[in-house]
Write an enzyme that holds these catalytic residues in place. Structure first.
Site, PDB file in Angstrom:
ATOM      1  CE  LYS A 134      -4.436  -1.467   1.811  1.00 14.85           C
ATOM      2  NZ  LYS A 134      -5.401  -1.376   2.898  1.00 14.85           N
ATOM      3  CE  LYS A 218      -6.451  -7.860  -2.257  1.00 12.92           C
ATOM      4  NZ  LYS A 218      -6.279  -7.317  -0.898  1.00 12.92           N
ATOM      5  CE  LYS A 221     -12.870  -1.986  -0.186  1.00 12.09           C
ATOM      6  NZ  LYS A 221     -13.954  -2.109   0.770  1.00 12.09           N
TER       7      LYS A 221
HETATM    8  P1  TYM Z   1     -11.017  -5.076   3.528  1.00 16.93           P
HETATM    9  O1  TYM Z   1     -11.980  -3.963   3.738  1.00 16.93           O
HETATM   10  O2  TYM Z   1      -9.890  -4.870   2.577  1.00 16.93           O
HETATM   11  O3  TYM Z   1     -11.770  -6.373   3.062  1.00 16.93           O
HETATM   12  C1  TYM Z   1     -12.854  -6.906   3.788  1.00 16.93           C
HETATM   13  C2  TYM Z   1     -12.803  -8.413   3.722  1.00 16.93           C
HETATM   14  O4  TYM Z   1     -12.850  -8.872   2.366  1.00 16.93           O
HETATM   15  C3  TYM Z   1     -11.782  -9.794   2.137  1.00 16.93           C
HETATM   16  N1  TYM Z   1     -11.332  -9.656   0.738  1.00 16.93           N
HETATM   17  C4  TYM Z   1     -11.179 -10.693  -0.101  1.00 16.93           C
HETATM   18  N2  TYM Z   1     -11.382 -12.013   0.053  1.00 16.93           N
HETATM   19  C5  TYM Z   1     -11.143 -12.822  -1.009  1.00 16.93           C
HETATM   20  N3  TYM Z   1     -10.721 -12.368  -2.219  1.00 16.93           N
HETATM   21  C6  TYM Z   1     -10.496 -11.054  -2.425  1.00 16.93           C
HETATM   22  N4  TYM Z   1     -10.105 -10.612  -3.622  1.00 16.93           N
HETATM   23  C7  TYM Z   1     -10.733 -10.136  -1.329  1.00 16.93           C
HETATM   24  N5  TYM Z   1     -10.633  -8.798  -1.196  1.00 16.93           N
HETATM   25  C8  TYM Z   1     -10.994  -8.523   0.085  1.00 16.93           C
HETATM   26  C9  TYM Z   1     -10.696  -9.374   3.123  1.00 16.93           C
HETATM   27  O5  TYM Z   1      -9.811 -10.442   3.370  1.00 16.93           O
HETATM   28  C10 TYM Z   1     -11.518  -8.990   4.335  1.00 16.93           C
HETATM   29  O6  TYM Z   1     -11.839 -10.146   5.102  1.00 16.93           O
HETATM   30  N6  TYM Z   1      -7.872  -5.037   7.390  1.00 16.93           N
HETATM   31  C11 TYM Z   1      -9.202  -5.464   6.988  1.00 16.93           C
HETATM   32  C12 TYM Z   1     -10.328  -4.884   7.826  1.00 16.93           C
HETATM   33  C13 TYM Z   1     -10.220  -5.091   9.299  1.00 16.93           C
HETATM   34  C14 TYM Z   1     -10.417  -6.318   9.991  1.00 16.93           C
HETATM   35  C15 TYM Z   1     -10.277  -5.992  11.381  1.00 16.93           C
HETATM   36  C16 TYM Z   1     -10.693  -7.617   9.585  1.00 16.93           C
HETATM   37  C17 TYM Z   1      -9.973  -4.134  10.239  1.00 16.93           C
HETATM   38  N7  TYM Z   1     -10.024  -4.663  11.469  1.00 16.93           N
HETATM   39  C18 TYM Z   1     -10.393  -6.976  12.341  1.00 16.93           C
HETATM   40  C19 TYM Z   1     -10.806  -8.607  10.569  1.00 16.93           C
HETATM   41  C20 TYM Z   1     -10.650  -8.271  11.934  1.00 16.93           C
HETATM   42  C21 TYM Z   1      -9.418  -5.001   5.557  1.00 16.93           C
HETATM   43  O7  TYM Z   1      -8.811  -4.100   5.102  1.00 16.93           O
HETATM   44  O8  TYM Z   1     -10.445  -5.583   4.953  1.00 16.93           O
END
Ligand code: TYM
Length: 354
Positions: A134, A218, A221
């Site tokens: 990032k 991957k 968004k």
């Molecule tokens: P974020 O907002 O990027 O994504 C949310 C969830 O979607 C999953 N995800 C995917 N899974 C499979 N294939 C993909 N291409 C894909 N893109 C996104 C992510 O793995 C995630 O589960 N850091 C986290 C948010 C967070 C969090 C937490 C998660 C903050 N605090 C505590 C668990 C526990 C994130 O950026 O998710």
């Protein structure tokens, strides 16, 4: 419950569930209110969130504190938070069963993050690959928040003493760090077992959904090409077009999983099909063995549209009712605080605050 039984059948130990009672395991997960929710979020995380609310105490958090680790337009951030609330409900999160709230409304997340910043080691954070991705080439210009992002993530989970965290595969390293932080806190303050070491819950063929334009990247968004992803609010025609235009290879589909080796785009599309149909890659190949993408893509497009169109329509309907969405978050905030407050109060006592 279809999804939970699928999880178990794929040899992934699901947390104990009992048909008539809620398990003592506590589930926490989060999603950022940035951009639109895409198919990877849905299959990697949200499908499991919905399944787990049936049998577990669940906390689902819209992580706006994490969102501001990169620049956000304040109005857009507010709008996206409400839109995401609508999206999560449209996907099947039931605010009566699950606690759905936004992170900034529960101050314990920030308080615990600071304390855990003093537990986590610099060397641990230096290894985080997501920061490297990032921050890009010019790390000096990245925010300090982006660097300590995974510590805030650990605080999110540990403020609830959550035991299970359903996420996509990209979050694996962050979850390992959360476990290390929990263990070090317990050790440093001699409070064995105070924080559970949270288990990542990464499941099934949807755990890593790849870009429709490049099967080695991957689905995200933040990808500049909208054709690379299916957004949950795309209309049916757009979804079908994106599948039609998805990158593929000229070969027919193989008879077994090994035959997908070295064919990332084919592997991705078959994985998406399996995840949407609630089945395995092996079963999909049994049905489509020897068929080319001319046959497979229309079937996949139908399945995508059939699954996501009702969600997309429901997002539109719910988004118009801001009052309802705010009331859901208010209620979630109260429930979340009632759990996080006493835990973080104890943490402060353990650490030695007066
Ligand atoms: P974020 O907002 O990027 O994504 C949310 C969830 O979607 C999953 N995800 C995917 N899974 C499979 N294939 C993909 N291409 C894909 N893109 C996104 C992510 O793995 C995630 O589960 N850091 C986290 C948010 C967070 C969090 C937490 C998660 C903050 N605090 C505590 C668990 C526990 C994130 O950026 O998710």
């Amino acid at each position: 419950m279809k999804v939970l039984s699928k999880m178990k059948s794929e040899n992934n130990p699901a947390p104990q569930t009992h048909s008539n009672s809620v398990s003592s395991d506590r589930v926490f997960s989060g999603i950022q209110p940035t951009g639109t929710v895409q198919l990877g979020n849905y299959l990697g995380a949200l499908v499991n969130w919905v399944a787990m609310q049936e049998s577990h105490e669940t906390f689902y958090c819209i992580v706006d504190l994490h969102a501001i680790t990169v620049a956000q337009d304040p109005k857009e951030l507010r709008d996206n938070t409400l839109k995401l609330t609508a999206t999560l409900i449209a996907c099947g999160i039931d605010p009566q069963r699950a606690t759905l709230f936004h992170q900034s409304s529960v101050r314990e997340h920030s308080e615990l993050a600071w304390i855990l910043n003093c537990v986590a080691r610099l060397g641990w954070l230096n290894r985080m690959t997501q920061f490297k991705d990032k921050a890009g080439k010019d790390k000096e210009r990245a925010s300090v928040g982006l660097y300590t992002y995974p510590v805030l993530q650990a605080a999110d989970i540990l403020a609830y003493k959550a035991t299970h965290v359903p996420v996509g595969e990209d979050q694996k390293q962050h979850l390992e760090l959360s476990r290390d932080i929990a263990a070090k806190f317990n050790h440093d303050f001699d409070v064995a077992g105070f924080f559970p070491e949270p288990e990542p819950y990464i499941l099934g063929p949807g755990a890593r959904v790849m870009s429709l334009r490049d099967g080695t990247k991957k689905m995200s968004k933040s990808d500049p090409s909208d054709l690379s992803r299916i957004n949950l609010n795309d209309d049916a025609e757009t979804m079908a077009k994106k599948i039609r235009k998805a990158k593929t290879d000229p070969e027919a589909l193989p008879s077994d999983v090994d035959g997908l080796e070295g064919r990332p785009e084919a592997q991705n599309l078959v994985g998406i099909y399996a995840a949407l149909a609630g089945t395995t890659v092996k079963d999909v190949l049994r049905d489509y063995e020897g068929k080319g993408f001319g046959d497979f893509k229309p079937a996949l497009a139908d399945l995508v549209v059939e699954t996501l169109s009702p969600i997309s329509q429901e997002i539109g309907r719910l988004s118009a009712d801001e009052k309802y969405l705010k009331s859901v978050l208010d209620q979630g905030t109260l429930r979340a605080r009632s759990v996080a407050e006493p835990i973080v109060k104890q943490v402060k006592e353990i650490v030695g605050f007066l």
